[in-house]
Design a protein around this motif. Structure first.
Motif, PDB file in Angstrom:
ATOM      1  N   MET A   1     -23.419 -41.574  -8.050  1.00 30.57           N
ATOM      2  CA  MET A   1     -22.113 -40.782  -7.976  1.00 30.57           C
ATOM      3  C   MET A   1     -20.889 -41.592  -8.020  1.00 30.57           C
ATOM      4  SD  MET A   1     -21.904 -37.583  -5.208  1.00 30.57           S
ATOM      5  CE  MET A   1     -23.168 -37.869  -4.538  1.00 30.57           C
ATOM      6  N   SER A   2     -19.694 -41.148  -9.054  1.00 33.01           N
ATOM      7  CA  SER A   2     -18.606 -41.812  -8.845  1.00 33.01           C
ATOM      8  C   SER A   2     -17.680 -41.230  -8.100  1.00 33.01           C
ATOM      9  CB  SER A   2     -18.073 -42.190 -10.354  1.00 33.01           C
ATOM     10  OG  SER A   2     -18.106 -40.663 -10.919  1.00 33.01           O
ATOM     11  N   GLN A   3     -16.784 -41.890  -7.763  1.00 34.60           N
ATOM     12  CA  GLN A   3     -15.828 -41.207  -6.789  1.00 34.60           C
ATOM     13  C   GLN A   3     -14.722 -40.549  -7.621  1.00 34.60           C
ATOM     14  OE1 GLN A   3     -15.439 -41.846  -3.471  1.00 34.60           O
ATOM     15  NE2 GLN A   3     -13.575 -40.627  -3.083  1.00 34.60           N
ATOM     16  N   ALA A   4     -14.451 -39.379  -7.267  1.00 29.81           N
ATOM     17  CA  ALA A   4     -13.639 -38.376  -7.979  1.00 29.81           C
ATOM     18  C   ALA A   4     -12.205 -38.904  -7.834  1.00 29.81           C
ATOM     19  CB  ALA A   4     -13.692 -36.964  -7.380  1.00 29.81           C
ATOM     20  N   LEU A   5     -11.282 -38.533  -8.675  1.00 34.28           N
ATOM     21  CA  LEU A   5     -10.178 -39.064  -8.620  1.00 34.28           C
ATOM     22  C   LEU A   5      -8.937 -37.909  -7.868  1.00 34.28           C
ATOM     23  CD1 LEU A   5      -9.950 -40.847 -12.195  1.00 34.28           C
ATOM     24  CD2 LEU A   5     -10.253 -41.691  -9.990  1.00 34.28           C
ATOM     25  N   ASP A   6      -9.149 -37.693  -6.821  1.00 35.60           N
ATOM     26  CA  ASP A   6      -8.428 -36.702  -6.001  1.00 35.60           C
ATOM     27  C   ASP A   6      -8.248 -37.181  -4.505  1.00 35.60           C
ATOM     28  OD1 ASP A   6      -7.111 -34.376  -4.898  1.00 35.60           O
ATOM     29  OD2 ASP A   6      -8.035 -33.344  -6.314  1.00 35.60           O
ATOM     30  N   ASP A   7      -7.041 -37.267  -4.044  1.00 44.05           N
ATOM     31  CA  ASP A   7      -6.942 -37.628  -2.600  1.00 44.05           C
ATOM     32  C   ASP A   7      -6.696 -36.499  -1.624  1.00 44.05           C
ATOM     33  OD1 ASP A   7      -6.814 -40.454  -3.424  1.00 44.05           O
ATOM     34  OD2 ASP A   7      -4.704 -40.322  -3.698  1.00 44.05           O
ATOM     35  N   GLY A   8      -7.093 -35.307  -2.093  1.00 47.00           N
ATOM     36  CA  GLY A   8      -6.833 -34.142  -1.293  1.00 47.00           C
ATOM     37  C   GLY A   8      -5.565 -33.759  -0.935  1.00 47.00           C
ATOM     38  N   PRO A   9      -5.204 -32.897   0.167  1.00 48.43           N
ATOM     39  CA  PRO A   9      -6.196 -32.526   1.251  1.00 48.43           C
ATOM     40  C   PRO A   9      -7.352 -31.727   0.654  1.00 48.43           C
ATOM     41  CG  PRO A   9      -4.372 -31.366   1.586  1.00 48.43           C
ATOM     42  CD  PRO A   9      -3.962 -32.386   0.398  1.00 48.43           C
ATOM     43  N   PHE A  10      -8.385 -31.588   1.086  1.00 48.91           N
ATOM     44  CA  PHE A  10      -9.503 -31.117   0.850  1.00 48.91           C
ATOM     45  C   PHE A  10      -9.827 -29.786   1.848  1.00 48.91           C
ATOM     46  CE2 PHE A  10     -10.606 -35.261  -0.707  1.00 48.91           C
ATOM     47  CZ  PHE A  10     -10.381 -34.792  -1.929  1.00 48.91           C
ATOM     48  N   PHE A  11     -10.441 -28.713   1.398  1.00 55.64           N
ATOM     49  CA  PHE A  11     -10.812 -27.579   1.975  1.00 55.64           C
ATOM     50  C   PHE A  11     -12.044 -26.931   1.732  1.00 55.64           C
ATOM     51  CE2 PHE A  11      -6.308 -27.900   0.919  1.00 55.64           C
ATOM     52  CZ  PHE A  11      -5.650 -27.753   1.927  1.00 55.64           C
ATOM     53  N   HIS A  12     -12.999 -26.276   2.699  1.00 51.76           N
ATOM     54  CA  HIS A  12     -14.051 -25.570   2.611  1.00 51.76           C
ATOM     55  C   HIS A  12     -13.735 -24.173   3.169  1.00 51.76           C
ATOM     56  CE1 HIS A  12     -18.392 -25.330   2.330  1.00 51.76           C
ATOM     57  NE2 HIS A  12     -18.314 -24.637   3.648  1.00 51.76           N
ATOM     58  N   GLY A  13     -14.419 -23.105   2.423  1.00 52.98           N
ATOM     59  CA  GLY A  13     -14.273 -21.818   2.940  1.00 52.98           C
ATOM     60  C   GLY A  13     -15.713 -21.204   3.470  1.00 52.98           C
ATOM     61  N   THR A  14     -15.682 -20.727   4.620  1.00 55.04           N
ATOM     62  CA  THR A  14     -17.176 -20.241   5.008  1.00 55.04           C
ATOM     63  C   THR A  14     -16.695 -18.865   6.095  1.00 55.04           C
ATOM     64  OG1 THR A  14     -19.064 -20.920   6.344  1.00 55.04           O
ATOM     65  CG2 THR A  14     -16.984 -21.859   6.976  1.00 55.04           C
ATOM     66  N   LYS A  15     -18.022 -18.577   6.582  1.00 56.62           N
ATOM     67  CA  LYS A  15     -17.709 -17.361   7.541  1.00 56.62           C
ATOM     68  C   LYS A  15     -18.244 -18.000   9.001  1.00 56.62           C
ATOM     69  CE  LYS A  15     -17.277 -13.328   5.023  1.00 56.62           C
ATOM     70  NZ  LYS A  15     -18.189 -12.633   4.058  1.00 56.62           N
ATOM     71  N   ALA A  16     -18.697 -19.269   9.005  1.00 64.00           N
ATOM     72  CA  ALA A  16     -18.903 -19.732  10.120  1.00 64.00           C
ATOM     73  C   ALA A  16     -17.823 -20.375  10.921  1.00 64.00           C
ATOM     74  CB  ALA A  16     -19.900 -21.129   9.990  1.00 64.00           C
ATOM     75  N   ALA A  17     -17.924 -20.086  12.192  1.00 67.25           N
ATOM     76  CA  ALA A  17     -16.756 -20.535  13.204  1.00 67.25           C
ATOM     77  C   ALA A  17     -17.183 -21.973  13.538  1.00 67.25           C
ATOM     78  CB  ALA A  17     -16.925 -19.559  14.297  1.00 67.25           C
ATOM     79  N   LEU A  18     -16.226 -22.917  13.145  1.00 67.81           N
ATOM     80  CA  LEU A  18     -16.521 -24.307  13.330  1.00 67.81           C
ATOM     81  C   LEU A  18     -15.349 -24.907  14.269  1.00 67.81           C
ATOM     82  CD1 LEU A  18     -17.462 -24.950   9.502  1.00 67.81           C
ATOM     83  CD2 LEU A  18     -18.959 -24.883  11.573  1.00 67.81           C
TER      84      LEU A  18
END
Length: 136
Positions: A1-18
């Motif tokens: 796997m090669s490193q993607a060229l993006d520094d973020g920030p990154f997000f994840h959407g879910t219905k779970a309370a974390l």
């Protein structure tokens, strides 16, 4: 796997309370094709994209968007980048390594009930035809 060229920030959407510090991992059933166990955890650099994923996620809970950080290597999501949007304008990524929750994000754009129904219809059509790769 090669490193993607993006520094973020990154997000994840879910219905779970974390909580801050929780780890999101691969190995769970897909929100969009529940017969499939996911080998990757998916995320995006677009907060509204994560919001859409949260609203469409399986379950009855409220949708949540979390700021996350990859704990290992990640790559462009080939299901969207190669098949739907060459060049990855959706800034969608995946990893086999966990994502660490940094905190909840609340300033994302909610979909209208009509727009959500259109997305659900598209996903149902994709499942029926075996091509439910619109969203992972």
């Amino acid at each position: 796997m090669s490193q993607a060229l993006d520094d973020g920030p990154f997000f994840h959407g879910t219905k779970a309370a974390l909580a801050v510090g929780d780890l999101l991992t691969a190995g769970h059933r897909s929100n969009y094709r529940p017969e499939i166990v996911m080998n990757h955890i998916y995320f995006t650099a677009l907060r509204d994209g994560a919001g859409l994923a949260a609203e469409l996620a399986a379950g009855d809970g409220d949708p949540h968007v979390y700021a996350v950080e990859p704990t290992g290597e990640f790559e462009d999501d080939p299901n969207v980048t190669d098949k739907k949007f060459p060049g990855n304008p959706t800034r969608s990524y995946r990893s086999t390594e966990p994502l660490r929750v940094l905190g909840e994000v609340t300033d994302w754009t909610r979909q209208t009930p009509e727009a959500l129904q259109l997305w659900r219809d598209r996903l149902a059509e994709g499942r029926a035809s075996g091509t439910a790769e619109i969203i992972n």
